[in-house]
Design a protein around this motif. Structure first.
Motif, PDB file in Angstrom:
ATOM      1  N   ARG A  26       8.337   6.970  18.924  1.00 39.43           N
ATOM      2  CA  ARG A  26       8.106   5.527  18.843  1.00 39.43           C
ATOM      3  C   ARG A  26       7.075   5.202  17.768  1.00 39.43           C
ATOM      4  NH1 ARG A  26       8.467   5.929  24.573  1.00 39.43           N
ATOM      5  NH2 ARG A  26       6.200   5.832  24.798  1.00 39.43           N
ATOM      6  N   VAL A  27       6.037   6.030  17.665  1.00 39.77           N
ATOM      7  CA  VAL A  27       5.038   5.838  16.616  1.00 39.77           C
ATOM      8  C   VAL A  27       5.680   6.009  15.244  1.00 39.77           C
ATOM      9  CG1 VAL A  27       2.939   6.791  15.576  1.00 39.77           C
ATOM     10  CG2 VAL A  27       3.072   6.480  18.058  1.00 39.77           C
ATOM     11  N   ALA A  28       6.540   7.021  15.112  1.00 33.50           N
ATOM     12  CA  ALA A  28       7.252   7.236  13.843  1.00 33.50           C
ATOM     13  C   ALA A  28       8.112   6.028  13.494  1.00 33.50           C
ATOM     14  CB  ALA A  28       8.103   8.502  13.922  1.00 33.50           C
ATOM     15  N   ASP A  29       8.755   5.433  14.498  1.00 33.58           N
ATOM     16  CA  ASP A  29       9.563   4.234  14.253  1.00 33.58           C
ATOM     17  C   ASP A  29       8.704   3.100  13.699  1.00 33.58           C
ATOM     18  OD1 ASP A  29      11.959   5.325  15.043  1.00 33.58           O
ATOM     19  OD2 ASP A  29      11.841   4.567  17.097  1.00 33.58           O
ATOM     20  N   ILE A  30       7.517   2.923  14.288  1.00 30.37           N
ATOM     21  CA  ILE A  30       6.614   1.861  13.835  1.00 30.37           C
ATOM     22  C   ILE A  30       6.185   2.095  12.395  1.00 30.37           C
ATOM     23  CG2 ILE A  30       4.303   0.876  14.147  1.00 30.37           C
ATOM     24  CD1 ILE A  30       4.692   1.406  17.192  1.00 30.37           C
ATOM     25  N   LEU A  31       5.758   3.324  12.107  1.00 27.51           N
ATOM     26  CA  LEU A  31       5.281   3.636  10.754  1.00 27.51           C
ATOM     27  C   LEU A  31       6.419   3.564   9.734  1.00 27.51           C
ATOM     28  CD1 LEU A  31       2.840   6.596  11.502  1.00 27.51           C
ATOM     29  CD2 LEU A  31       2.277   4.191  11.111  1.00 27.51           C
ATOM     30  N   ARG A  32       7.610   4.005  10.139  1.00 26.09           N
ATOM     31  CA  ARG A  32       8.772   3.931   9.249  1.00 26.09           C
ATOM     32  C   ARG A  32       9.060   2.472   8.878  1.00 26.09           C
ATOM     33  NH1 ARG A  32      12.137   5.592  12.494  1.00 26.09           N
ATOM     34  NH2 ARG A  32      12.027   7.845  12.126  1.00 26.09           N
ATOM     35  N   THR A  33       8.995   1.600   9.884  1.00 26.58           N
ATOM     36  CA  THR A  33       9.226   0.177   9.635  1.00 26.58           C
ATOM     37  C   THR A  33       8.154  -0.399   8.722  1.00 26.58           C
ATOM     38  OG1 THR A  33      10.315  -0.104  11.779  1.00 26.58           O
ATOM     39  CG2 THR A  33       9.432  -2.086  10.730  1.00 26.58           C
ATOM     40  N   ARG A  34       6.901  -0.014   8.959  1.00 26.40           N
ATOM     41  CA  ARG A  34       5.811  -0.504   8.107  1.00 26.40           C
ATOM     42  C   ARG A  34       5.986  -0.032   6.661  1.00 26.40           C
ATOM     43  NH1 ARG A  34       2.567  -4.645   9.995  1.00 26.40           N
ATOM     44  NH2 ARG A  34       2.277  -4.424  12.242  1.00 26.40           N
ATOM     45  N   ILE A  35       6.425   1.195   6.483  1.00 30.35           N
ATOM     46  CA  ILE A  35       6.684   1.700   5.129  1.00 30.35           C
ATOM     47  C   ILE A  35       7.837   0.915   4.507  1.00 30.35           C
ATOM     48  CG2 ILE A  35       7.550   3.685   3.816  1.00 30.35           C
ATOM     49  CD1 ILE A  35       5.998   5.467   5.844  1.00 30.35           C
ATOM     50  N   ALA A  36       8.903   0.701   5.278  1.00 31.27           N
ATOM     51  CA  ALA A  36      10.072  -0.023   4.769  1.00 31.27           C
ATOM     52  C   ALA A  36       9.722  -1.453   4.401  1.00 31.27           C
ATOM     53  CB  ALA A  36      11.189  -0.007   5.808  1.00 31.27           C
TER      54      ALA A  36
END
Length: 237
Positions: A26-36
């Motif tokens: 879930r943390v990876a999903d958040i960071l991935r979205t922030r990067i995107a």
């Protein structure tokens, strides 16, 4: 003869990993979205303390999330320096577009008979046009990413969605070298609208043709910008 009980008894020791792994994802999903969405630019060092505190997660959980995103080529770990958002090379940009053309065009080609579920695409197009009206070019970029994510979602394939989440997040890293985001993104607003209207008319073949030309033009433009960026950096060293 071994029984299920005898072969799974040791799994109880791994039970704590379930919570940690799901949290890390879930943390990876958040960071991935922030990067995107452009919050973390290429080359930025990600602070374990700051991010862990902001999200309320442990250092181990955060490191597992970093590991997942490193595997996706969004982050890089530099020994004794930390974790950084990855800086793409020209070859990366070309490969991203190669994958996009293969996947996105195949999705449109395989849509089947109309009508197609276009609410997500329609919203993404509208969001981009409104952002452009307000001269918010970062918002136009984000809406464009959402347009292509919604386009791929038409395949109703969780695996394809997962693949393209990472690819489109990588693409956003490439946008950061663009000095004039309006010049990069504005021409594609009308092309997004044209693809949407072709799909709304049930013309999947026409939409695919527009999309293929769109991706080829976008690739050429972004590769040219990248080449100039690298040349300028070389002259400055």
């Amino acid at each position: 003869m071994r029984t299920t009980e005898s072969t799974t008894g040791g799994l109880a020791d791994d039970r704590p990993l379930l919570g940690r792994t799901s949290t890390a994802e879930r943390v990876a999903d958040i960071l991935r979205t922030r990067i995107a969405e452009g919050y973390f630019p290429p080359g930025e060092r990600l602070s374990e303390d700051a991010i862990g505190k902001a999200l309320g997660v442990s250092r181990n959980t955060l490191r597992e999330a970093f590991r997942l995103l490193t595997h996706e080529r969004l982050l890089v770990h530099q020994l004794n320096r930390g974790v950084f958002v990855r800086i793409l090379a020209i070859e990366d940009v070309e490969d991203i577009y190669r994958i996009r053309r293969l996947v996105e065009c195949a999705v449109v080609r395989g849509l089947g008979a109309p009508p197609f579920p276009l609410d997500g695409l329609d919203k993404a197009v509208g969001d981009g046009e409104r952002a452009a009206g307000g001269q918010e070019w970062a918002g136009v970029s984000t809406a464009n990413i959402h347009f292509h994510r919604e386009l791929v979602a038409l395949a109703a394939s969780p695996r394809t969605d997962e693949l393209m989440r990472g690819v489109l997040a990588e693409l956003r890293l490439a946008f950061h070298v663009v000095a004039d985001p309006r010049r990069l993104h504005e021409p594609y607003l009308i092309r997004n609208r044209q693809i949407l209207e072709r799909l709304r008319a049930g013309d999947g073949a026409g939409a695919e043709q527009l999309l293929a030309a769109y991706l080829d033009d976008s690739r050429g433009q972004l590769v040219e910008v990248y080449a100039r960026h690298i040349e300028a950096g070389t002259r400055g060293t």
